[in-house]
Design a protein around this motif. Structure first.
Motif, mmCIF file in Angstrom:
data_model
loop_
_atom_site.group_PDB
_atom_site.id
_atom_site.type_symbol
_atom_site.label_atom_id
_atom_site.label_comp_id
_atom_site.label_asym_id
_atom_site.label_seq_id
_atom_site.Cartn_x
_atom_site.Cartn_y
_atom_site.Cartn_z
ATOM 1 N N GLY B 13 -56.874 -14.608 50.517
ATOM 2 C CA GLY B 13 -57.611 -13.505 51.436
ATOM 3 C C GLY B 13 -58.652 -12.921 50.738
ATOM 4 N N LYS B 14 -59.090 -13.316 49.733
ATOM 5 C CA LYS B 14 -60.170 -12.647 49.081
ATOM 6 C C LYS B 14 -61.547 -12.285 49.991
ATOM 7 N N THR B 15 -61.761 -13.396 50.572
ATOM 8 C CA THR B 15 -63.283 -13.368 51.353
ATOM 9 C C THR B 15 -62.756 -12.340 52.709
ATOM 10 N N THR B 16 -61.661 -12.470 53.397
ATOM 11 C CA THR B 16 -61.448 -11.940 54.612
ATOM 12 C C THR B 16 -61.200 -10.482 54.184
ATOM 13 N N LEU B 37 -70.122 -14.003 45.199
ATOM 14 C CA LEU B 37 -70.248 -14.724 43.767
ATOM 15 C C LEU B 37 -69.314 -16.272 44.044
ATOM 16 N N ASP B 38 -69.142 -16.736 45.176
ATOM 17 C CA ASP B 38 -68.524 -17.933 45.514
ATOM 18 C C ASP B 38 -69.558 -18.877 45.689
ATOM 19 N N PRO B 39 -69.199 -19.919 45.222
ATOM 20 C CA PRO B 39 -70.359 -21.181 45.422
ATOM 21 C C PRO B 39 -70.068 -21.633 46.980
ATOM 22 N N ALA B 41 -69.568 -19.714 49.525
ATOM 23 C CA ALA B 41 -70.405 -18.570 50.276
ATOM 24 C C ALA B 41 -69.504 -18.327 51.477
ATOM 25 N N SER B 42 -68.400 -18.326 51.503
ATOM 26 C CA SER B 42 -67.525 -18.227 52.757
ATOM 27 C C SER B 42 -67.690 -16.665 53.085
ATOM 28 N N ALA B 43 -68.196 -15.597 52.366
ATOM 29 C CA ALA B 43 -68.361 -14.135 52.859
ATOM 30 C C ALA B 43 -69.513 -14.444 53.713
ATOM 31 N N CYS B 122 -67.621 -7.145 45.293
ATOM 32 C CA CYS B 122 -67.949 -8.609 44.927
ATOM 33 C C CYS B 122 -66.612 -9.519 45.306
ATOM 34 N N ASP B 123 -67.040 -10.697 45.961
ATOM 35 C CA ASP B 123 -66.227 -11.661 46.662
ATOM 36 C C ASP B 123 -66.027 -12.821 45.570
ATOM 37 N N CYS B 124 -64.928 -12.836 44.848
ATOM 38 C CA CYS B 124 -64.997 -13.878 43.898
ATOM 39 C C CYS B 124 -64.559 -15.357 44.184
HETATM 40 MG MG LIG Z 1 -62.844 -16.902 49.262
#
Ligand SMILES: [Mg+2]
Ligand SMILES: Nc1ncnc2c1ncn2[C@@H]1O[C@H](COP(=O)(O)OP(=O)(O)OP(=O)(O)O)[C@@H](O)[C@H]1O
Ligand SMILES: Nc1ncnc2c1ncn2[C@@H]1O[C@H](COP(=O)(O)OP(=O)(O)OP(=O)(O)O)[C@@H](O)[C@H]1O
Ligand SMILES: [Mg+2]
Lengths: 262, 262
Positions: B13-16, B37-39, B41-43, B122-124
């Motif tokens: 649930g990092k992005t959420t 910062l996620d390839p 790009a969910s966010a 920052c979303d990792c």
């Molecule tokens: Mg994520």
């Protein structure tokens, strides 16, 4: 036959699929090796290896030249061997990038032991970096577990894009064995039906888009699957009569059919 | 104030958390920047950016010297800006490892714009490689979303281990703001109670082990949280009166209290 379980989206059930599918194939008498390529070593922990006892691990074999024959260990499941994961893998991209033939390292290290197993299953970390490229090159087939939720759907489009580019760009010859729908809600309760309706919409989208690449067997959400790893057991040891155990047996049958070209 | 949302375990649930906490802070009138910062790009996808329109992205800013001022874009939420994620980040470790001061790159690129925002989140991606080290060094605080399941618990022990080693080994001065319990089952149905019982056992273990580092606010499993991203909306736009929206408002209050030292 090397089968790679991969998805850069996190938490879709790669480890759960790898552990229980390996166990199902071992229960059928096939000689199986599970290669844990995840720094978190979830598959290794699920099969009873303690966090402090992961070494020698796949990271040491791949990055430090440790002998794979010595690193492979038996599990508490007959016919299932394990090459553990571990934290050394966290910097695998940095180490692999400095060596000759960096994409083929996993293929090289698996060579001496490949003939001893009918199936080798690789559990990947949620990423698409050099380590995953190594797995795709070493693999004959790959499987993608997907949870039917919007964010996971977007991740799948991205993954298929990238794998296609690997195949054309690097001449990787790996075949998609199938997409596994995981965590499908199985309950008839009204409260959950909205979730189930959304999930079924996404499953239909997947079947429209990917056709029979979507496996017929689906794995339902089942609390026993979250419990089994804490007892260091596969679903077959923990709850042999459960729906989940039946679903994984069915999955193994379908995978075997597909591996043999049906 | 830079807050890093991190967990190498996937799907916790990092992005959420990042999207809805950013939106909650922006709704309170704070100027917020979400750095993806996620390839995958969910966010970015959740905030309405199309997969084909991610460029210029954080990868280009970090790895190719693109101007951060030009790359930052507005979102459909007032007071919330976005620096998108994207596939360039997939090989970030390889590129970062060749440059001077490779751990401080993110700190450097954020420097010129830091004063324009009250909060930078920052979303990792689900990993602990060089890119995540960059985030931890650039951050003032970090937050760990955890799903109360056995495999996620093991992942947390591993994450805390590694972060402690960064702190002592590299003099990183980042403070754990809190552990967020996510996807806690909220239903009273008998069928689900077994899952809830297991979850509550794990939550108790967490509170025993990490004390008041476990945030009081918990986020329950709520189907509307999986729907909102497909409408490119935060939970506040999609279902403003839902329990989930209330929980994220409460979470924002608790985070603000903790940031101000209470
Ligand atoms: Mg994520
Ligand atoms: N069908 C299922 N029903 C219920 N729980 C499940 C199911 N499949 C997986 N889980 C649980 O969901 C969580 C995520 O699964 P798992 O760890 O296998 O995913 P993963 O893709 O390997 O994650 P990561 O991206 O971190 O490697 C685990 O806690 C697992 O026990
Ligand atoms: N509280 C919740 N209730 C219901 N669904 C949730 C909740 N939190 C997250 N989800 C859903 O679970 C899935 C995983 O969440 P999310 O993508 O935010 O996790 P993540 O940690 O960012 O994953 P990754 O490791 O791939 O970056 C998503 O489909 C999301 O919509
Ligand atoms: Mg896993």
């Amino acid at each position: 036959m090397v089968i790679v379980v991969i998805n850069n989206k996190g938490g879709t059930g790669k480890t759960t699929t790898c552990v229980n599918l390996s166990a199902a194939l071992a229960n059928l008498g096939y000689r199986v090796l599970l290669v844990d390529l995840d720094p978190q070593a979830s598959a290794s922990l699920s099969l009873g290896v303690d966090y402090s006892n992961l070494s020698p691990s796949s990271g040491e074999v791949l990055l430090e030249g440790y002998s794979i024959e010595k690193a492979i260990r038996k599990t508490n499941i007959n016919c299932l061997d394990l090459l553990t994961g571990g934290i050394e893998l966290a910097h695998s991209d940095l180490v692999l990038s400095d060596i000759e033939d960096r994409e083929n390292k996993l293929t090289e290290v698996l060579e001496p032991i490949k003939d001893r197993y009918d199936y080798i299953l690789c559990d990947c970390a949620p990423a698409l970096s050099l380590l995953q490229v190594n797995a795709l090159i070493a693999g004959d087939h790959f499987i993608i577990p997907v949870v039917p939720e919007y964010l996971a759907l977007e991740g799948l489009v991205n993954l298929m894009d990238v794998v296609e580019r690997f195949k054309t760009g690097m001449g990787v010859d790996i075949d998609l064995l199938g997409i596994i729908i995981n965590k499908l809600n199985s309950t008839p309760f009204v409260f959950l039906n909205r979730e189930l309706r959304n999930q079924l919409d996404i499953v239909n989208l997947l079947r429209e888009h990917y056709g029979d690449k979507v496996l017929k067997t689906t794995i339902k959400r089942n609390v026993q699957l979250t419990e089994a790893p804490s007892y260091n057991q596969s679903i077959f040891q923990y709850a042999p009569k459960s729906n989940a155990a039946q679903q994984y047996s069915q999955l193994a049958e379908e995978i075997l059919m597909r591996c043999n070209g049906f």
